[in-house]
Design an enzyme around this catalytic site. Structure first.
Site, PDB file in Angstrom:
ATOM      1  N   TYR A  35      -3.414  16.812  -2.092  1.00  0.00           N
ATOM      2  CA  TYR A  35      -2.136  16.115  -2.300  1.00  0.00           C
ATOM      3  C   TYR A  35      -1.003  16.911  -1.654  1.00  0.00           C
ATOM      4  O   TYR A  35      -0.433  16.510  -0.680  1.00  0.00           O
ATOM      5  CB  TYR A  35      -1.883  15.872  -3.789  1.00  0.00           C
ATOM      6  CG  TYR A  35      -0.682  14.987  -4.033  1.00  0.00           C
ATOM      7  CD1 TYR A  35      -0.794  13.611  -3.915  1.00  0.00           C
ATOM      8  CD2 TYR A  35       0.559  15.528  -4.362  1.00  0.00           C
ATOM      9  CE1 TYR A  35       0.305  12.790  -4.110  1.00  0.00           C
ATOM     10  CE2 TYR A  35       1.663  14.717  -4.567  1.00  0.00           C
ATOM     11  CZ  TYR A  35       1.542  13.343  -4.438  1.00  0.00           C
ATOM     12  OH  TYR A  35       2.635  12.545  -4.635  1.00  0.00           O
ATOM     13  N   SER A  89      -1.132   8.351  -1.421  1.00  0.00           N
ATOM     14  CA  SER A  89       0.323   8.421  -1.459  1.00  0.00           C
ATOM     15  C   SER A  89       0.802   9.564  -0.552  1.00  0.00           C
ATOM     16  O   SER A  89       0.570   9.524   0.656  1.00  0.00           O
ATOM     17  CB  SER A  89       0.797   8.582  -2.912  1.00  0.00           C
ATOM     18  OG  SER A  89       2.148   8.276  -3.039  1.00  0.00           O
ATOM     19  N   ASP A 147       2.178  -3.138  -3.321  1.00  0.00           N
ATOM     20  CA  ASP A 147       2.641  -1.764  -3.518  1.00  0.00           C
ATOM     21  C   ASP A 147       4.120  -1.700  -3.169  1.00  0.00           C
ATOM     22  O   ASP A 147       4.508  -1.793  -2.008  1.00  0.00           O
ATOM     23  CB  ASP A 147       1.837  -0.799  -2.630  1.00  0.00           C
ATOM     24  CG  ASP A 147       2.101   0.664  -2.974  1.00  0.00           C
ATOM     25  OD1 ASP A 147       3.117   0.948  -3.640  1.00  0.00           O
ATOM     26  OD2 ASP A 147       1.295   1.514  -2.570  1.00  0.00           O
ATOM     27  N   HIS A 172       0.453   0.288  -6.319  1.00  0.00           N
ATOM     28  CA  HIS A 172       0.240   1.670  -5.898  1.00  0.00           C
ATOM     29  C   HIS A 172      -0.971   2.301  -6.577  1.00  0.00           C
ATOM     30  O   HIS A 172      -1.444   3.339  -6.149  1.00  0.00           O
ATOM     31  CB  HIS A 172       1.495   2.489  -6.192  1.00  0.00           C
ATOM     32  CG  HIS A 172       1.586   3.770  -5.438  1.00  0.00           C
ATOM     33  ND1 HIS A 172       1.579   3.834  -4.061  1.00  0.00           N
ATOM     34  CD2 HIS A 172       1.669   5.053  -5.866  1.00  0.00           C
ATOM     35  CE1 HIS A 172       1.665   5.094  -3.672  1.00  0.00           C
ATOM     36  NE2 HIS A 172       1.723   5.857  -4.751  1.00  0.00           N
TER      37      HIS A 172
END
Length: 712
Positions: free
Chosen positions: A483, A563, A647, A682
């Site tokens: 991430y 993301s 999203d 999302h």
């Protein structure tokens, strides 16, 4: 003019590298004919630099052309996936693994004890309650909110005495919510539904009403139009939404992108946070015990993340990283709450602090190399004990009302399903409250933490999980997950989907990259703005470590992230396409020159900077923006981009543009596909049925493109 050409006889492309392609050709190996994506002539100018944006038209999520493009892309993708011979086998086994009862920790509200439970394959968790006589019944069943399970329960909040409840629902995964108020006894709706609520909690003031936050509904598409003035409202029961009072955020002077309001447990104070980005906030309090009291400023700048943990009468307990990158707890009197009056209560240490409260105690959770450690304090600042945890992993919970006798927490790691423990804070004893019923033999797997060296010499931790006895001969299918942003920490946790990958013989590795919060504010800052390349270098070094140590090889390695993690995968696959065999960017931020023009994207500028900040920032962003770094004639890894058509956090146009660039410019034999989930957002609230289908497709695609033609 229609932008989509008819797709005649969609065929499919070889998923294997040439050296692995020794099998008999099947339909899944035939050449893909991608939908034609027309290139427009839109350009933008940044500091005298002209940048083409040929697929700008895909940003219009309401157009017939975009809708047709989505349909055509999905036809290609799903025809490919349907021909992977073991796709249904993975799906069926994943459903079997998922099909066990899951329960959450109980919590008391009024005369009832509530808990969440899923019988196994229910699309959404159901809220149950038990009365004083031990009778249990369904309180709220989100599975009845919509036929396809895509409407989810987003927030549930009870009034002070527990006689009223307000809950928010999300439709199709959208961040826009509706709030419904009910009588707890009858479960009947008491007044018209509140609409157009976004990025909001629900915080009751007694039984009178509640605070919530939202934006004015934007002009144009509510899924992609910019929203940047958040407002805090008070809804008084018995009045219409049109009568709701704007408490904060309604003026130019109070304009902030994120505003939240929370009433303290004793109903004494309203606490307001106001921020322009995802890091740093101003802080205000209002004394609700005094009629017409003024808003008092605690912090008038956004140089820190600071919030109210609790209060005892007028004594406030604040958590802050102001002058303490790893956070500390301070106390101050509400009459004079500014920073010069703060007194250390729990001082900063070398480890990141995340405190919580319950049963009259404060629980100080520390992250030690992404592993949890918890200490118990009383409200006088005395350390009561170090809490002995069941093992090495992550905990969640340690939160309850002040009058509670027991505090619950969950313990988990990558190869240990979550178990709920009841902790008696006076005695300091833990006992198992609910053991996981997952069909997973933890003893058959091992999870180890390693430290590897990144490009600039920084030591980065990574946890690698795999089946015991796995030979480190470079042959193991491996997913590397990361991430690296927004101060978010990746701590060890069990998931059914990861268990499926391990059962398939895969290695699962998670790297704790810079940009996250594992080592506090400094670790976060080291992966932001002009230092964002550090994050990509950390991920690249993690991949090289896994290959170098024999866990896997380049042609058996997949990179995955969602993301901001989707940006991570997109940036690394365009910088080092030979590093991996498979790339799996999910709901990614992929157009770094325009991300801030959609919904609340401008709030991410603390981490990214924007192309308007300076020419230097523009050049830096353009230098790694995945959409702008797909090179003509390059051989890219087998790629399956995943996104949702609803999203409204990271709009799907990011993924649409990236897919169009890859399909137009890739010179290799690997598939460049996009899987677009319809009526999905999302990720939060995604029905179980859709999640199972998604992961069956992801794992099937990954293994097939690693040259694995049948499962053992």
């Amino acid at each position: 003019m229609k932008y989509i050409a008819a797709v005649a006889g969609v065929a499919l492309l070889s998923a294997c590298s040439p050296q692995q392609d020794t099998h008999t050709e099947t339909a899944v190996d035939a050449k893909i004919i991608y939908p034609m994506t027309v290139r427009g002539n839109v350009t933008d100018e940044y500091f005298g630099n002209v940048v083409a944006d040929p697929y700008r038209w895909l940003e219009d999520d309401r157009s017939e052309e975009t809708e047709a493009w989505v349909k055509a892309q999905n036809e290609v993708t799903f025809e490919y996936l349907e021909q992977i011979p073991y796709r249904d086998q993975i799906k069926d086994r994943l459903a079997q693994l998922w099909n066990y009862e899951k329960v959450g920790a109980p919590f008391k509200e009024g005369d009832y004890t509530y808990f969440y439970k899923n019988d196994g394959l229910q699309n959404q968790y159901v809220v149950y309650r038990t009365d004083a006589d031990g009778n249990t019944e369904v309180f709220l069943d989100p599975n009845t909110f919509s036929e396809d399970g895509t409407t989810s329960l987003a927030t549930l909040s009870f009034s002070k005495d527990g006689s009223l409840a307000a809950y928010a629902i999300s439709e199709g995964g959208s961040d826009w919510r509706k709030i419904i108020v009910i009588d707890v006894e009858t479960k009947e709706q008491l007044e018209p539904t509140l609409v157009d609520v976004k990025f909001s909690g629900i915080s009751w003031y007694g039984n009178d009403g509640f605070y919530y936050s939202s934006y004015d509904k934007p002009e144009g598409s509510e899924l992609s139009a910019k929203t940047d003035q958040h407002k805090l409202y008070y809804h008084k029961l018995g009045t219409t939404q049109a009568e709701d009072t704007v408490v904060f955020g309604g003026t130019d002077a109070e304009k902030h992108r994120y505003v939240g309001g929370q009433v303290t447990e004793d109903d004494r104070y309203l606490v307001i946070t106001a921020a322009v980005s995802t890091s740093g906030n101003k802080l205000f309090i209002k004394d609700l015990s005094q009629a017409d009291s003024e808003l008092v400023t605690v912090l008038d700048h956004t140089d820190s993340d600071t919030y109210v943990l609790d209060n005892v009468d007028s004594k406030l307990y604040l958590v802050t990283d102001l002058d303490a990158p790893n956070k500390r707890v301070v106390t101050v009197d509400a009459e004079n709450p500014t920073a010069e009056n703060w007194q250390d209560f729990i001082a900063e240490t070398e480890h990141v602090l995340s405190p919580s409260t319950g049963a009259g105690y404060i629980f100080a959770e520390y992250m030690v190399d992404a592993i949890a450690k918890v200490e118990q304090y009383n409200y006088e600042g005395e350390r009561v004990r170090n809490i002995e945890l069941p093992g090495v992993g992550s905990v969640g919970g340690f939160s309850a009302k002040r009058e509670a006798d027991v505090v619950y927490y969950t313990f988990t790691n990558y190869n240990t399903p979550g178990t709920i423990y009841a902790f008696e804070p006076d005695a300091g004893e833990s006992s198992v409250y609910a053991e996981s019923k997952a069909e997973f033999d933890s003893s058959a797997y091992e999870s180890k933490q390693v430290f590897y060296t990144s490009k600039d010499g920084t030591q980065v931790p990574m946890i690698i999980t795999y089946k015991k006895g796995t030979e480190l001969d470079g042959s193991n299918p491996t997913i590397l997950y990361g991430y690296g942003g927004f101060n978010i920490s990746l701590t060890p946790s069990f998931s059914v989907t990861n268990a499926m990958w391990l059962e398939l013989g895969g290695v699962y590795a998670v790297a704790n990259l810079r940009g996250g919060g594992e080592y506090g504010k400094d670790w976060h800052i080291a992966g932001t703005k002009m230092q964002k390349q550090n994050v990509f270098d950390d991920f690249i070094a993690a991949a090289e470590y896994l290959v170098g140590e024999g866990y896997t090889s380049n042609d058996k390695l997949a990179l995955r992230g969602g993301s901001n993690g989707g940006l991570l995968v997109g940036a690394v696959m365009t910088q080092r396409p030979e590093l991996m065999q498979v790339a799996l960017p999910a709901v990614g931020v992929l157009d770094m020159l325009r991300y801030h023009t959609f919904t609340a994207g401008a709030g991410w500028a603390y981490d990214y900077g924007t192309a308007e900040d300076s020419e230097e920032m523009f050049e830096y962003l353009k230098g790694y923006s995945p959409v702008h770094n797909v090179k003509q004639g390059t051989h890219y890894p087998a790629t399956m981009i995943t996104t949702g058509d609803h999203d409204d956090r990271v709009v799907p146009a990011h993924s649409f543009k990236f897919a169009a660039e890859l399909q137009a410019k890739d010179a290799g034999a690997n598939p460049q596909l996009i899987r677009i989930e319809t009526n999905a957002g999302h990720g939060a609230g995604t029905p179980v049925s859709k999640t199972i289908e998604q992961y069956a497709d992801i794992y099937g695609f990954t293994l097939w493109n690693m040259g694995i033609k049948e499962l053992n």
